[in-house]
Design an enzyme around this catalytic site. Structure first.
Site, short mmCIF file in Angstrom:
data_model
loop_
_atom_site.label_atom_id
_atom_site.label_comp_id
_atom_site.label_asym_id
_atom_site.label_seq_id
_atom_site.Cartn_x
_atom_site.Cartn_y
_atom_site.Cartn_z
CG HIS A 144 4.49 -4.78 3.72
ND1 HIS A 144 3.65 -3.81 3.23
CD2 HIS A 144 5.66 -4.14 4.02
CE1 HIS A 144 4.27 -2.64 3.23
NE2 HIS A 144 5.50 -2.82 3.69
CG PHE A 188 8.12 -1.81 -5.08
CD1 PHE A 188 7.41 -1.36 -6.19
CD2 PHE A 188 9.33 -1.24 -4.79
CE1 PHE A 188 7.93 -0.36 -7.00
CE2 PHE A 188 9.86 -0.23 -5.58
CZ PHE A 188 9.15 0.21 -6.69
CB CYS A 189 3.99 -4.89 -0.46
SG CYS A 189 2.42 -4.54 -1.20
CB THR A 190 9.35 -3.96 0.23
OG1 THR A 190 8.70 -4.94 -0.58
CG2 THR A 190 10.56 -4.61 0.89
#
Ligand code: PMP
Length: 437
Positions: free
Chosen positions: A129, A374-376
């Site tokens: 992100h 995982f912020c993805t």
């Protein structure tokens, strides 16, 4: 080699690799950290350097005392150490110290922003992100596709460069994925970007700690224009990150943060800004963080990034071969032997929620992993084939359990024996899914 007995030669270089922690039953065990993609422990050399430097620490830049001058010199010299580490151009490029990769990318997005004119940024489907959201509110963002196994499509990159007809300002791509561990061919991507008159930013958060990085190889088309990375992922967790790029980018315009240290002359009517990098570093800088980063770079350089890459590849291949043989496991990254990757392995166990696997590993075996997205998130949605309709459901149902993945990620101090223990525990969990808490 007898992998089971082999300890990492690097184990003693990090603080706390053999720390004892309590299990759920109260017994003590040696902690295993397989969450190095999130953050690494400090090198011993880093904490020693911090302690040593503390005796000379002082405010920097405008202090007249001996300690202040000493600290200022050290802080400024750190820029050359960083430039050299990634072979950036010592004349054209500048090193801006920031908090982390996220701040570095936000800063660059702000400095490349052209107000109303909406040029195109090509990001990709595999970005964290932090290399997606900062671009969205300022540019028209298009995302380069990944294939079924999650690898970046170079063909799609070229077709998007053609589609946007010279209007692409920047191709921004991760050097290595924090989800699948895939390493992107950054010089090939740079060549394509430059052919179509775009620049390239490499998000080096996962690449720089594990692989040698060369911003200026011989062929100028292969040059990396901008690089961002975080010290806390490379054994120097003291709050520093780096943005490297041409001085020219930061010469005109104003930083997103202004204040102390950014201006040469100020009246109530006008301001003469400092030159880069100082105009980009508002407020008192993180001197200790920079000292830590330099110490880490010196240790990594002494070990040799190629050697580190080689050892971590052995660990990753070993782990892959062990995990593959577990019945009911799904591995979400596939690389052929010799294909570049870093030590990140994403997986799920059939019928057992990702969070539960992680909790059992922690409670029962003292093994730290990470789970979730995982912020993805867009990348994970693709890897798990989650439809936009399903995402609408999660949008409305805040409390619904979310899909996700378990991730193990290695650092240079991890051991083959630790991987054996992980494998044994995963086998136990899949065999007796309800026994453990
Ligand atoms: N990019 C990637 C690929 C990452 O893995 C991370 C951290 N997980 C970031 C960017 C953001 O790094 P930081 O939290 O240090 O800003």
């Amino acid at each position: 080699m007898n992998y089971k007995l082999a300890r990492s030669n690097y184990r003693n270089l990090v603080v706390g690799a053999d720390t004892k922690i309590p299990l759920h039953n109260g017994q003590l065990t040696t902690a295993i950290n397989f969450d190095n993609a999130a953050s690494t422990p400090p090198f011993v050399s880093v904490t020693e350097e911090i302690a040593k430097f503390s005796t000379m620490y002082s405010s920097i830049h405008r202090g007249t005392g001996y300690k202040s001058q000493y600290s200022s010199q050290l802080f400024e010299d750190a820029r050359s150490v960083v430039l050299k580490f990634v072979n950036a151009d010592p004349v054209q490029d500048t090193v801006i110290f920031v908090k982390n990769t996220t701040e570095a990318i936000n800063k660059l997005s702000y400095r490349l922003w052209e107000g109303k004119k909406k040029s195109v940024i090509l990001s990709t489907w595999m970005e964290h992100h932090s290399n997606d959201l900062p671009w969205r509110n300022k540019f028209q963002v298009d995302y380069v596709q990944t294939d079924l196994s999650g690898k970046l499509s170079i063909e799609d990159l070229e077709s998007k460069l053609i589609k946007h007809k010279g209007n692409v300002k920047l191709v921004t791509v991760t050097g290595a994925s924090n989800v699948t561990g895939y390493v992107n061919p950054i010089h090939k991507i740079a060549e394509l970007a430059h052919r179509y008159r775009a620049k390239i930013l490499v998000d080096g958060a996962q690449l720089v700690p594990h692989n040698p990085v060369n911003m200026k190889p011989k062929n100028p088309l292969h040059h990396i224009d901008y690089l961002a990375f975080s010290a806390h992922k490379m054994y120097a967790p003291f709050g520093t990150g780096v943005l490297i790029g041409p001085k020219e980018t930061f010469k005109h315009g104003i930083s997103e943060f202004v204040g102390g240290g950014t201006a040469e002359t100020v009246t109530h009517d006008w301001v003469v800004w400092e030159k880069p990098p100082h105009k980009e570093e508002a407020g008192s800088p993180n001197v200790m963080g920079v000292v830590a980063l330099v110490a880490a770079i010196k240790t990594l350089t002494a070990l040799g990034m190629h050697n580190i890459d080689h050892y971590e590849n052995q660990l990753t291949n070993y782990a892959n071969s062990k995990l593959q043989s577990i019945p009911g496991i799904t591995l979400y990254s596939q690389t052929a032997i010799g294909e570049p990757r870093i030590g990140v392995i994403p997986f799920n166990l059939k019928g057992i929620a990702h969070e539960r696997v992680a909790t059992i590993l922690s409670n029962q075996a003292g093994i730290a992993v990470r789970t979730g997205c995982f912020c993805t998130q867009p990348y994970i949605q693709r890897l798990l084939s989650i439809s936009p309709k399903q995402m609408e459901f999660y949008r409305k149902s805040v409390d619904a359990p979310r899909p996700g993945i378990v991730r193990v990620s290695f650092g240079l101090y991890n051991d083959f024996a630790e991987i054996d223990l992980l494998t044994q525990w995963l086998e136990r969990i899949i065999k007796h899914p309800t026994t453990y808490i």
